[in-house]
Design an enzyme around this catalytic site. Structure first.
Site, PDB file in Angstrom:
ATOM      1  N   ILE A 142       0.869  -1.167   0.000  1.00 16.95           N
ATOM      2  CA  ILE A 142       0.000   0.000   0.000  1.00 16.95           C
ATOM      3  C   ILE A 142       0.911   1.224   0.000  1.00 16.95           C
ATOM      4  O   ILE A 142       2.068   1.148   0.401  1.00 16.95           O
ATOM      5  CB  ILE A 142      -0.989   0.037   1.190  1.00 16.95           C
ATOM      6  CG1 ILE A 142      -0.270  -0.088   2.537  1.00 16.95           C
ATOM      7  CG2 ILE A 142      -2.040  -1.047   1.058  1.00 16.95           C
ATOM      8  CD1 ILE A 142      -1.213  -0.021   3.735  1.00 16.95           C
ATOM      9  N   ASP A 143       0.394   2.337  -0.493  1.00 13.07           N
ATOM     10  CA  ASP A 143       1.217   3.524  -0.665  1.00 13.07           C
ATOM     11  C   ASP A 143       1.772   4.043   0.661  1.00 13.07           C
ATOM     12  O   ASP A 143       1.211   3.789   1.726  1.00 13.07           O
ATOM     13  CB  ASP A 143       0.395   4.638  -1.326  1.00 13.07           C
ATOM     14  CG  ASP A 143      -0.099   4.246  -2.704  1.00 13.07           C
ATOM     15  OD1 ASP A 143       0.605   3.471  -3.373  1.00 13.07           O
ATOM     16  OD2 ASP A 143      -1.186   4.710  -3.100  1.00 13.07           O
ATOM     17  N   LYS A 144       2.830   4.810   0.555  1.00 13.47           N
ATOM     18  CA  LYS A 144       3.501   5.387   1.720  1.00 13.47           C
ATOM     19  C   LYS A 144       2.529   6.113   2.647  1.00 13.47           C
ATOM     20  O   LYS A 144       2.586   5.972   3.868  1.00 13.47           O
ATOM     21  CB  LYS A 144       4.594   6.344   1.246  1.00 13.47           C
ATOM     22  CG  LYS A 144       5.286   7.129   2.350  1.00 13.47           C
ATOM     23  CD  LYS A 144       6.249   8.136   1.760  1.00 13.47           C
ATOM     24  CE  LYS A 144       6.864   9.024   2.837  1.00 13.47           C
ATOM     25  NZ  LYS A 144       7.721  10.077   2.266  1.00 13.47           N
ATOM     26  N   ARG A 243      -7.249   5.728  -5.956  1.00 14.26           N
ATOM     27  CA  ARG A 243      -6.966   7.141  -6.174  1.00 14.26           C
ATOM     28  C   ARG A 243      -7.225   7.555  -7.617  1.00 14.26           C
ATOM     29  O   ARG A 243      -7.788   8.627  -7.885  1.00 14.26           O
ATOM     30  CB  ARG A 243      -5.523   7.438  -5.769  1.00 14.26           C
ATOM     31  CG  ARG A 243      -5.244   7.177  -4.289  1.00 14.26           C
ATOM     32  CD  ARG A 243      -3.761   7.063  -3.987  1.00 14.26           C
ATOM     33  NE  ARG A 243      -3.068   8.310  -4.276  1.00 14.26           N
ATOM     34  CZ  ARG A 243      -1.738   8.414  -4.293  1.00 14.26           C
ATOM     35  NH1 ARG A 243      -0.984   7.340  -4.064  1.00 14.26           N
ATOM     36  NH2 ARG A 243      -1.163   9.576  -4.543  1.00 14.26           N
TER      37      ARG A 243
END
Length: 306
Positions: A142-144, A243
């Site tokens: 998962i993104d930062k 997103r």
């Protein structure tokens, strides 16, 4: 070193060689391909070419990527919020601003650094090795700046089985987010293919030239004057899928610094996106396991404010 080979199709003909390779291999940036060309590691019909070379249908393209020089990854005593753990897997509630695994510019302070400390067994680590030394145990990311549940595999057998579940889209992955605007429908499905953006290689986009199917199911949890609190269930798992999809329907995720052009009136650090639920088949017992990550404090406060 690793060798690659493909034949130029009619669709790709009359394009620059560096662009064609970058379009066909999403894992490589165009600048990286240009460096391979300058290092004379790219061939068309067995001949070295320049970056300006224009390909033709039927051209045989081959290129070689050199072995990466990998630094030692050091175990670090980083506090981990463990949501679930057994002999095969561990589910972590990842905080904001934490990179999942080491990469250029981030060789310390990552989740992997913390896992290597937490799961150290003598001179080894209780982590699968399928994804190499930079990504031990990591089966998905998962993104930062996305928070929430992330599953890590402790052995190769578990890794292979979880990877199969991901490929078959049988893992239950539910996110929550705050998005701009007021969604009209109580629930719906976004079915738009996603691929690397033709304009910006660092971004993803819907209906890109080279795309893969992407499906996101959404459900409204609560409407506010200017925002909507939504639940999002992934049917597929493309890079930045939620997103990109929410931006594509003009309801970008609040705080998204990449896919949102609307002004954010709150002091946020990245998108308000949280991986809430992770449901999977336990690789040894075959039982269904579901883990829920509580909303982070900043998210709760923001909901109260809006």
């Amino acid at each position: 070193m690793k060798d690659f080979e493909f034949i130029i199709s009619d669709e790709d003909s009359s394009s620059r060689i560096d662009k064609v390779i970058a379009d066909n291999y999403e894992e490589f940036s165009r600048s990286y391909i240009q460096k391979l060309i300058s290092d004379k590691l790219v061939f068309v019909n067995r001949k070295n070419v320049k970056g300006s070379y224009t390909v033709k249908e039927g051209d045989k393209v081959t290129f070689t990527t050199p072995d990466a020089i990998i630094p030692d990854i050091i175990p670090e005593n980083i506090p981990l919020d463990v949501l679930y753990e057994d002999s095969d897997v561990i589910v972590i509630n990842k905080p904001k601003d934490m990179v999942v695994h080491p990469a250029a510019g981030h060789y310390s302070g990552t989740l992997v650094n913390g896992l290597m400390y937490y799961l150290k067994k003598g001179d080894t680590y209780d982590l699968s090795g399928i994804n190499g030394v930079l990504r031990p145990g990591i089966v998905h990311r998962i993104d930062k700046d996305t928070t929430g549940s992330l599953i890590i595999c402790k052995n190769d057998s578990a890794h292979e089985k979880l990877a199969t579940q991901l490929k078959e889209h049988s893992i239950n992955r539910i996110y929550v987010a705050i998005v701009h605007g007021v969604l009209k429908d109580d629930e719906g499905v976004i079915n738009m293919p996603i691929g690397r953006s033709d304009k910006d290689r660092k971004k993803m986009a819907v209906n890109a030239k080279i795309s893969k199917p992407a499906v996101t199911h959404y459900k409204v949890l609560k409407r506010f004057d200017k925002y909507t609190f939504v639940e999002l269930k992934l049917e597929t798992g493309r890079t930045h899928q939620i997103r990109v999809h929410m931006s594509a329907i003009n309801h970008p995720v609040l705080g998204d610094e990449v896919y949102c052009t609307l002004k954010c009136p709150f002091k946020l650090k990245g998108q308000t996106l949280h991986a809430k639920t992770l449901g999977f088949i336990q690789p040894t017992t075959g039982e269904y396991v579901e883990v829920n990550a509580p909303l982070p404090e900043y998210f709760e406060k923001l909901l109260n404010i809006i």
